[in-house]
Design a protein around this motif. Structure first.
Motif, PDB file in Angstrom:
ATOM      1  N   GLN A   5       0.907  -1.313   0.000  1.00  0.00           N
ATOM      2  CA  GLN A   5      -0.129   0.150  -0.180  1.00  0.00           C
ATOM      3  C   GLN A   5       0.795   1.147   0.088  1.00  0.00           C
ATOM      4  OE1 GLN A   5      -3.359  -0.210   3.044  1.00  0.00           O
ATOM      5  NE2 GLN A   5      -2.616  -2.330   3.299  1.00  0.00           N
ATOM      6  N   ASP A   7       0.939   5.268   0.297  1.00  0.00           N
ATOM      7  CA  ASP A   7       0.353   6.716   0.377  1.00  0.00           C
ATOM      8  C   ASP A   7       1.043   7.718  -0.193  1.00  0.00           C
ATOM      9  OD1 ASP A   7      -1.716   5.255   1.734  1.00  0.00           O
ATOM     10  OD2 ASP A   7      -0.811   5.730   3.719  1.00  0.00           O
ATOM     11  N   THR A  11      -1.572  13.490  -6.597  1.00  0.00           N
ATOM     12  CA  THR A  11      -2.643  12.670  -7.464  1.00  0.00           C
ATOM     13  C   THR A  11      -1.973  12.142  -8.649  1.00  0.00           C
ATOM     14  OG1 THR A  11      -3.401  14.823  -8.264  1.00  0.00           O
ATOM     15  CG2 THR A  11      -4.565  14.232  -6.405  1.00  0.00           C
ATOM     16  N   LYS A  17      -0.905   5.066 -12.307  1.00  0.00           N
ATOM     17  CA  LYS A  17      -1.220   3.835 -11.065  1.00  0.00           C
ATOM     18  C   LYS A  17      -0.857   2.589 -11.520  1.00  0.00           C
ATOM     19  CE  LYS A  17      -4.441   6.822  -8.817  1.00  0.00           C
ATOM     20  NZ  LYS A  17      -5.705   6.991  -8.210  1.00  0.00           N
ATOM     21  N   SER A  42      -1.897  -1.614  -3.659  1.00  0.00           N
ATOM     22  CA  SER A  42      -2.990  -0.245  -3.861  1.00  0.00           C
ATOM     23  C   SER A  42      -2.112   0.963  -3.685  1.00  0.00           C
ATOM     24  CB  SER A  42      -3.939  -0.314  -2.631  1.00  0.00           C
ATOM     25  OG  SER A  42      -3.174  -0.489  -1.430  1.00  0.00           O
ATOM     26  N   HIS A  44      -2.739   4.911  -2.979  1.00  0.00           N
ATOM     27  CA  HIS A  44      -3.635   5.892  -2.251  1.00  0.00           C
ATOM     28  C   HIS A  44      -3.084   7.197  -2.719  1.00  0.00           C
ATOM     29  CE1 HIS A  44      -3.993   2.670   0.943  1.00  0.00           C
ATOM     30  NE2 HIS A  44      -4.743   2.417  -0.371  1.00  0.00           N
ATOM     31  N   ASP A  45      -3.495   7.807  -3.688  1.00  0.00           N
ATOM     32  CA  ASP A  45      -2.907   9.390  -3.864  1.00  0.00           C
ATOM     33  C   ASP A  45      -3.799  10.393  -3.245  1.00  0.00           C
ATOM     34  OD1 ASP A  45      -5.287   8.788  -5.395  1.00  0.00           O
ATOM     35  OD2 ASP A  45      -4.562   9.387  -7.393  1.00  0.00           O
ATOM     36  N   LEU A  46      -3.265  10.904  -2.299  1.00  0.00           N
ATOM     37  CA  LEU A  46      -3.868  11.674  -1.131  1.00  0.00           C
ATOM     38  C   LEU A  46      -3.845  13.204  -1.611  1.00  0.00           C
ATOM     39  CD1 LEU A  46      -2.790   9.504   1.967  1.00  0.00           C
ATOM     40  CD2 LEU A  46      -5.086   9.310   0.848  1.00  0.00           C
TER      41      LEU A  46
END
Length: 136
Positions: A5, A7, A11, A17, A42, A44-46
């Motif tokens: 994963q 983070d 974006t 991705k 996974s 996660h583009d925060l």
């Protein structure tokens, strides 16, 4: 499991991705000496301000965090090699400062991982399970 994963304080689009996940899959398979069909990635583009590294003095620094859930049994040297490769891939793909990308490993027994395509629980890792397409 295994799973990775990521983070990110950025974006990214679906193509980026997917290509990143494919790159991580190749790195994981090669370094950890397993088939890629077990790996889930996974991303996660925060967005800007989504991940921070705190410091004793001064403001936090934009950062990224990579969490790796893996089966127990790999030597620390193998995990370190994977961590360096994941950091490099993340820094290159998302133009991040590698100094502030952290990798954390959580190691599990095979029975902690349920894979429908395997017919149930995984088994504990051992060096003899290396896929035939990977060098010994």
């Amino acid at each position: 499991m295994p799973s990775i994963q990521v983070d990110l304080p950025v974006t990214a689009g679906e193509v980026t991705k997917r290509e990143f996940a494919e790159r991580l899959g190749h790195l994981y398979g090669e370094i950890m000496q397993v088939g890629r069909d077990l790996l889930t990635v996974s991303v996660h583009d925060l967005g800007s301000g989504g991940v921070w590294r705190c410091h004793e003095s001064g403001p936090p620094t934009p950062s990224a965090l990579i969490m790796c859930d893996i089966r127990k049994g790999r030597p620390a040297e193998t995990r370190a090699r994977l961590a360096r490769a994941l950091i490099d891939a993340c820094a290159q793909t998302f133009q991040l400062d590698a100094l502030w990308i952290k990798v954390e490993f959580t190691q599990h027994d095979g029975a902690d991982m349920y894979h429908p395509h395997l017919g149930g629980f995984n088994k504990n890792w051992n060096a003899d399970e290396r896929p035939s397409h990977l060098p010994s």
